[in-house]
Design an enzyme around this catalytic site. Structure first.
Site: not given
Length: 208
Positions: A3, A5, A101, A134, A159
């Protein structure tokens, strides 16, 4: 599979600051759960959501305005996570890397170019380029398709709650590196194959 960010770039505080200000300036009302809901959404999804918060612009205008401000911030400085460049280069030496992303393509390219990491990735996907953002698995599945690999053989580094759910739904083993300011929900963290304290702990021997 990475990922961007919150994993490689400490961008969530910047996104929150920029979008909060944009909402306030254009007549919207930021809600207590807005930031957590936004994390992982594709550009079209979050622009539509900010419009629903009362922003007096079309979703297309919202997206352009926010992304323009983000690009301007990144031109001044890309807030890389500690160890991001070293970790990617360390893994790229012996693994084929991809990136999925929620950032717009424009920002992905700006960040990777500024960090000198563009050549480390065999494929990069923005969720602008797939049907759903997502927590749907579309971005990760598309990255695996572009790399001609089986998603079940991939390891994803995430994260956020929505990111963890996305990679897990794609059939990947997920390594969680939780952001200290935006920790994932317990049920999402429970999907992780491994949980690491930071990127420095992400070493090649952890990845089959």
């Amino acid at each position: 599979m990475f990922d961007l960010d919150g994993v490689l770039v400490d961008s969530e505080p910047v996104w929150e600051e920029v979008r909060r200000a944009f909402v306030a300036e254009h007549g919207g009302t930021w809600q207590p759960d807005t930031q957590s809901r936004l994390m992982g959404m594709s550009t079209g999804e979050w622009a539509a959501y900010l419009h629903e918060l009362g922003v007096r612009l079309s979703p297309d205008e919202i997206a352009r305005g926010v992304v323009d401000r983000m690009a301007a911030r990144y031109r001044d400085e890309v807030p890389l996570m500690p160890g991001a460049v070293e970790t990617v280069r360390r893994l790229a030496a012996g693994r084929t890397l991809g990136l999925a992303s929620s950032s717009p393509r424009r920002l992905i390219d700006v960040v990777l170019d500024a960090a000198g990491l563009t050549d480390c990735f065999a494929a990069t996907v923005s969720t602008e380029e797939v049907e759903r953002g997502k927590p749907a698995p579309d971005g990760y599945l598309e990255a695996a398709r572009r790399m001609s690999v089986d998603p079940g053989g991939c390891v994803a580094v995430e994260d956020s709650s929505n990111g963890l759910r996305s990679a897990y739904a794609a059939g990947m083993r997920v390594i969680a590196v939780p952001h200290p300011r935006y920790p994932p929900a317990p049920d999402a963290l429970a999907l992780a194959w491994r949980v690491l304290p930071d990127l420095a702990a992400l070493t090649p021997d952890l990845i089959p």
